[in-house]
Design a protein around this motif. Sequence first.
Motif, PDB file in Angstrom:
ATOM      1  N   ILE A 140     -79.639 -16.854 -62.672  1.00 30.85           N
ATOM      2  CA  ILE A 140     -78.220 -17.094 -62.385  1.00 30.85           C
ATOM      3  C   ILE A 140     -77.385 -17.520 -63.586  1.00 30.85           C
ATOM      4  N   ASP A 141     -78.022 -17.861 -64.681  1.00 33.20           N
ATOM      5  CA  ASP A 141     -77.297 -18.380 -65.839  1.00 33.20           C
ATOM      6  C   ASP A 141     -77.376 -17.379 -66.992  1.00 33.20           C
ATOM      7  N   PRO A 142     -76.251 -16.813 -67.409  1.00 35.19           N
ATOM      8  CA  PRO A 142     -76.294 -15.803 -68.467  1.00 35.19           C
ATOM      9  C   PRO A 142     -76.847 -16.321 -69.791  1.00 35.19           C
ATOM     10  N   TRP A 143     -76.663 -17.603 -70.083  1.00 36.51           N
ATOM     11  CA  TRP A 143     -77.217 -18.170 -71.322  1.00 36.51           C
ATOM     12  C   TRP A 143     -78.740 -18.162 -71.274  1.00 36.51           C
ATOM     13  N   VAL A 144     -79.292 -18.514 -70.144  1.00 36.92           N
ATOM     14  CA  VAL A 144     -80.749 -18.577 -70.002  1.00 36.92           C
ATOM     15  C   VAL A 144     -81.326 -17.167 -69.897  1.00 36.92           C
ATOM     16  N   THR A 145     -80.640 -16.292 -69.173  1.00 40.58           N
ATOM     17  CA  THR A 145     -81.086 -14.904 -69.070  1.00 40.58           C
ATOM     18  C   THR A 145     -81.163 -14.274 -70.455  1.00 40.58           C
ATOM     19  N   SER A 146     -80.156 -14.515 -71.258  1.00 40.44           N
ATOM     20  CA  SER A 146     -80.125 -13.989 -72.617  1.00 40.44           C
ATOM     21  C   SER A 146     -81.294 -14.513 -73.454  1.00 40.44           C
ATOM     22  N   ALA A 147     -81.577 -15.786 -73.302  1.00 43.08           N
ATOM     23  CA  ALA A 147     -82.700 -16.381 -74.048  1.00 43.08           C
ATOM     24  C   ALA A 147     -84.026 -15.766 -73.614  1.00 43.08           C
ATOM     25  N   GLU A 148     -84.174 -15.489 -72.317  1.00 42.78           N
ATOM     26  CA  GLU A 148     -85.414 -14.867 -71.830  1.00 42.78           C
ATOM     27  C   GLU A 148     -85.567 -13.472 -72.415  1.00 42.78           C
ATOM     28  N   LEU A 157     -77.466  -7.378 -66.922  1.00 44.44           N
ATOM     29  CA  LEU A 157     -76.378  -6.412 -66.747  1.00 44.44           C
ATOM     30  C   LEU A 157     -75.569  -6.723 -65.496  1.00 44.44           C
ATOM     31  N   SER A 158     -76.269  -7.140 -64.455  1.00 47.88           N
ATOM     32  CA  SER A 158     -75.583  -7.515 -63.210  1.00 47.88           C
ATOM     33  C   SER A 158     -74.677  -8.729 -63.428  1.00 47.88           C
ATOM     34  N   LEU A 159     -75.149  -9.704 -64.193  1.00 47.32           N
ATOM     35  CA  LEU A 159     -74.325 -10.875 -64.497  1.00 47.32           C
ATOM     36  C   LEU A 159     -73.088 -10.477 -65.300  1.00 47.32           C
ATOM     37  N   LEU A 160     -73.261  -9.531 -66.217  1.00 50.33           N
ATOM     38  CA  LEU A 160     -72.123  -9.051 -67.011  1.00 50.33           C
ATOM     39  C   LEU A 160     -71.090  -8.362 -66.126  1.00 50.33           C
ATOM     40  N   SER A 181     -70.581  -8.758 -62.973  1.00 51.85           N
ATOM     41  CA  SER A 181     -70.084  -9.571 -61.865  1.00 51.85           C
ATOM     42  C   SER A 181     -68.687 -10.135 -62.102  1.00 51.85           C
ATOM     43  N   LYS A 182     -68.302 -10.250 -63.350  1.00 49.98           N
ATOM     44  CA  LYS A 182     -66.995 -10.829 -63.720  1.00 49.98           C
ATOM     45  C   LYS A 182     -66.844 -12.286 -63.245  1.00 49.98           C
ATOM     46  N   ASN A 183     -67.971 -12.947 -63.019  1.00 49.14           N
ATOM     47  CA  ASN A 183     -67.952 -14.345 -62.578  1.00 49.14           C
ATOM     48  C   ASN A 183     -68.002 -15.337 -63.742  1.00 49.14           C
ATOM     49  N   PHE A 184     -68.109 -14.824 -64.959  1.00 47.18           N
ATOM     50  CA  PHE A 184     -68.275 -15.689 -66.119  1.00 47.18           C
ATOM     51  C   PHE A 184     -67.222 -15.364 -67.173  1.00 47.18           C
ATOM     52  N   SER A 185     -66.854 -16.376 -67.921  1.00 45.03           N
ATOM     53  CA  SER A 185     -65.909 -16.154 -69.022  1.00 45.03           C
ATOM     54  C   SER A 185     -66.603 -15.374 -70.140  1.00 45.03           C
ATOM     55  N   ASP A 186     -65.801 -14.799 -71.022  1.00 46.85           N
ATOM     56  CA  ASP A 186     -66.357 -14.067 -72.163  1.00 46.85           C
ATOM     57  C   ASP A 186     -67.265 -14.965 -72.992  1.00 46.85           C
ATOM     58  N   PHE A 187     -66.900 -16.224 -73.123  1.00 44.49           N
ATOM     59  CA  PHE A 187     -67.714 -17.168 -73.885  1.00 44.49           C
ATOM     60  C   PHE A 187     -69.111 -17.302 -73.269  1.00 44.49           C
ATOM     61  N   ASN A 188     -69.181 -17.402 -71.957  1.00 45.20           N
ATOM     62  CA  ASN A 188     -70.462 -17.615 -71.279  1.00 45.20           C
ATOM     63  C   ASN A 188     -71.351 -16.389 -71.256  1.00 45.20           C
ATOM     64  N   SER A 211     -71.308 -14.165 -73.896  1.00 44.66           N
ATOM     65  CA  SER A 211     -71.326 -13.637 -75.260  1.00 44.66           C
ATOM     66  C   SER A 211     -72.734 -13.288 -75.731  1.00 44.66           C
ATOM     67  N   ASP A 212     -73.734 -14.090 -75.417  1.00 45.39           N
ATOM     68  CA  ASP A 212     -75.109 -13.780 -75.823  1.00 45.39           C
ATOM     69  C   ASP A 212     -75.621 -12.525 -75.124  1.00 45.39           C
ATOM     70  N   LEU A 213     -75.298 -12.370 -73.859  1.00 42.92           N
ATOM     71  CA  LEU A 213     -75.719 -11.167 -73.136  1.00 42.92           C
ATOM     72  C   LEU A 213     -75.044  -9.924 -73.705  1.00 42.92           C
ATOM     73  N   LEU A 214     -73.786 -10.051 -74.083  1.00 43.35           N
ATOM     74  CA  LEU A 214     -73.086  -8.906 -74.676  1.00 43.35           C
ATOM     75  C   LEU A 214     -73.755  -8.474 -75.970  1.00 43.35           C
ATOM     76  N   LYS A 215     -74.205  -9.449 -76.757  1.00 44.14           N
ATOM     77  CA  LYS A 215     -74.905  -9.128 -78.013  1.00 44.14           C
ATOM     78  C   LYS A 215     -76.190  -8.375 -77.709  1.00 44.14           C
ATOM     79  N   LYS A 216     -76.912  -8.803 -76.665  1.00 44.61           N
ATOM     80  CA  LYS A 216     -78.158  -8.129 -76.304  1.00 44.61           C
ATOM     81  C   LYS A 216     -77.879  -6.702 -75.835  1.00 44.61           C
TER      82      LYS A 216
END
Length: 149
Positions: free
Chosen positions: A101-109, A127-130, A132-139, A141-146
């Motif tokens: 549920i947490d894009p920061w943790v998902t990105s780290a995994e 990709l689903s978290l991205l 979903s539009k439930n998170f700010s661009d800041f939150n 950002s790590d997933l976008l890099k991946k």
Amino acid sequence: MENLTFDSYHELVDRQKICNRIKFTKRKILRYPLNSINYVDLARDYSILGQKIKAMASIKKALALSPHNRFVLRSAVRLLTHYEDIDYAHDLIRNNPLTLIDPWVTSAEIAVSTLRGRNSRFIKKGLSLLQSKNFSDFNISDLLKKKES
């Protein structure tokens, strides 16, 4: 200057300054023994001094106090990969409910999976978290890099 290596890094550190910070953090722990962030700070300072056993003990206390805290979990995974215990780091993060549920943790995994030379089972979730539009661009950002790499 010679090539800087991890082992030679410790020679560049102001040991007294780090020792003073450790003393200060230990005093904070005496006042607030349930504050997991203080244990993360302690682990970081011990690792700077090259004291792996103390660093690992401190991060394990932080995890015991706050296993579902994003900062604690990501700090633990980073320390574990730093000490080349990538398998344990990966087990820790992929089995944590925050990873779903947490894009920061998902990105780290996803990053730790990549370090292990494996495909992450959380790529679709990321990709689903991205999407979903439930998170700010800041939150995200790590997933976008991946996603871009």
